[in-house]
Design a protein around this motif. Structure first.
Motif, PDB file in Angstrom:
ATOM      1  N   TRP A 155     105.166 136.021  55.100  1.00 17.06           N
ATOM      2  CA  TRP A 155     104.973 136.655  56.404  1.00 17.06           C
ATOM      3  C   TRP A 155     105.426 138.113  56.363  1.00 17.06           C
ATOM      4  CZ3 TRP A 155     107.123 132.334  60.143  1.00 17.06           C
ATOM      5  CH2 TRP A 155     106.289 131.215  60.062  1.00 17.06           C
ATOM      6  N   GLY A 156     104.636 138.966  56.993  1.00 15.08           N
ATOM      7  CA  GLY A 156     104.959 140.386  57.063  1.00 15.08           C
ATOM      8  C   GLY A 156     104.581 141.170  55.820  1.00 15.08           C
ATOM      9  N   ARG A 157     103.908 140.534  54.870  1.00 13.26           N
ATOM     10  CA  ARG A 157     103.545 141.216  53.618  1.00 13.26           C
ATOM     11  C   ARG A 157     102.054 141.561  53.553  1.00 13.26           C
ATOM     12  NH1 ARG A 157     106.184 137.593  49.002  1.00 13.26           N
ATOM     13  NH2 ARG A 157     105.234 139.185  47.714  1.00 13.26           N
ATOM     14  N   GLY A 158     101.290 141.249  54.603  1.00 14.71           N
ATOM     15  CA  GLY A 158      99.870 141.586  54.622  1.00 14.71           C
ATOM     16  C   GLY A 158      98.987 140.602  53.869  1.00 14.71           C
ATOM     17  N   TYR A 159      99.530 139.464  53.451  1.00 13.73           N
ATOM     18  CA  TYR A 159      98.734 138.494  52.698  1.00 13.73           C
ATOM     19  C   TYR A 159      97.588 137.921  53.531  1.00 13.73           C
ATOM     20  CZ  TYR A 159     101.813 137.996  48.580  1.00 13.73           C
ATOM     21  OH  TYR A 159     102.518 138.186  47.416  1.00 13.73           O
ATOM     22  N   THR A 160      97.848 137.649  54.800  1.00 10.51           N
ATOM     23  CA  THR A 160      96.794 137.055  55.629  1.00 10.51           C
ATOM     24  C   THR A 160      95.608 138.002  55.717  1.00 10.51           C
ATOM     25  OG1 THR A 160      98.459 135.822  56.888  1.00 10.51           O
ATOM     26  CG2 THR A 160      96.255 135.994  57.846  1.00 10.51           C
ATOM     27  N   SER A 161      95.848 139.252  56.003  1.00  4.01           N
ATOM     28  CA  SER A 161      94.747 140.220  56.070  1.00  4.01           C
ATOM     29  C   SER A 161      94.033 140.350  54.736  1.00  4.01           C
ATOM     30  CB  SER A 161      95.271 141.590  56.493  1.00  4.01           C
ATOM     31  OG  SER A 161      95.579 141.591  57.858  1.00  4.01           O
ATOM     32  N   SER A 186      98.864 136.179  64.861  1.00  5.29           N
ATOM     33  CA  SER A 186      97.531 135.730  64.454  1.00  5.29           C
ATOM     34  C   SER A 186      96.451 136.510  65.192  1.00  5.29           C
ATOM     35  CB  SER A 186      97.367 134.226  64.704  1.00  5.29           C
ATOM     36  OG  SER A 186      98.100 133.488  63.757  1.00  5.29           O
ATOM     37  N   GLY A 187      96.664 136.783  66.462  1.00  6.40           N
ATOM     38  CA  GLY A 187      95.702 137.575  67.218  1.00  6.40           C
ATOM     39  C   GLY A 187      95.570 138.975  66.661  1.00  6.40           C
ATOM     40  N   ARG A 188      96.691 139.568  66.254  1.00  3.97           N
ATOM     41  CA  ARG A 188      96.633 140.921  65.686  1.00  3.97           C
ATOM     42  C   ARG A 188      95.850 140.936  64.372  1.00  3.97           C
ATOM     43  NH1 ARG A 188     101.957 140.919  67.699  1.00  3.97           N
ATOM     44  NH2 ARG A 188     102.837 140.457  65.633  1.00  3.97           N
ATOM     45  N   VAL A 189      96.039 139.913  63.541  1.00  2.00           N
ATOM     46  CA  VAL A 189      95.291 139.837  62.281  1.00  2.00           C
ATOM     47  C   VAL A 189      93.801 139.690  62.570  1.00  2.00           C
ATOM     48  CG1 VAL A 189      94.847 138.399  60.255  1.00  2.00           C
ATOM     49  CG2 VAL A 189      97.190 138.953  60.883  1.00  2.00           C
ATOM     50  N   LEU A 190      93.453 138.838  63.503  1.00  4.90           N
ATOM     51  CA  LEU A 190      92.040 138.648  63.836  1.00  4.90           C
ATOM     52  C   LEU A 190      91.432 139.942  64.381  1.00  4.90           C
ATOM     53  CD1 LEU A 190      92.364 135.108  65.430  1.00  4.90           C
ATOM     54  CD2 LEU A 190      91.201 135.663  63.272  1.00  4.90           C
TER      55      LEU A 190
END
Length: 180
Positions: free
Chosen positions: A103-109, A139-143
């Motif tokens: 979390w917080g490392r940009g992996y999701t994006s 999650s909303g911010r990533v989307l």
């Protein structure tokens, strides 16, 4: 309606990650992450406690829905799942969850970008949707970062830990997607 997949997901390398189809051998890592209450707390579709054998069932599924593991130098860190694929209407749901260690490392994006590309270009989808609990704004911010637009606010849509939770619905249309 037709739900069979049109194309398999092939392994992809990003700057820091490998994205590949889930293997049965990934089940222990999936179970470990999905058993972490911090992960499950904000997920709509993961039960807690995580049932014995569920990760094996998930990994061995032959329903044709792309189940993709996110792997870094330390191993499997999470899952991106293109689910409820409807090829007749060219739409599906995007679901994702990663280990708190990432979390917080940009992996999701970093993981979502090639998966969205796959959904639109290889599967030929026109629409991807995603849901998240209102109390999980990350999650909303990533989307939103990936071009999704909020389409709805579903009051008391799910029940988590005995409490009804509000959920936000987001979607991205092929015509609104900007490949990068």
């Amino acid at each position: 309606c037709e739900t069979r997949m049109a194309a398999p997901f092939l392994a992809i390398r990003t700057r820091r990650l490998e994205l590949r189809p889930v293997l049965v051998s990934d089940a222990p890592a999936i179970a470990r992450i999905a058993s972490d209450r911090r992960v499950v707390d904000a997920m709509i579709s993961i039960p807690h406690p995580y049932p014995d054998g569920e990760a094996e069932r998930f990994a061995a599924s032959t329903d044709g829905e792309p189940r993709i593991v996110v792997v870094d130098e330390d191993g499997v860190q999470g899952v991106v799942h293109i689910r409820d694929v409807d090829l007749e209407h060219k739409q599906a749901e995007l679901s994702f969850w990663l280990s708190p260690a990432t979390w917080g490392r940009g992996y999701t994006s970093e993981a979502l970008q090639p998966v969205i590309r796959f959904a639109f270009l290889d599967l030929g989808l026109n629409r991807l949707c995603a849901y998240h609990m209102n109390r999980n704004p990350a999650s909303g911010r990533v989307l939103e970062k990936h071009g999704f637009r909020q389409e709805g606010f579903l009051r008391q849509r799910v029940r988590k830990w005995g409490i009804f939770e509000d959920v936000r619905l987001w979607a991205l249309l092929r015509e609104d997607w900007t490949p990068s």
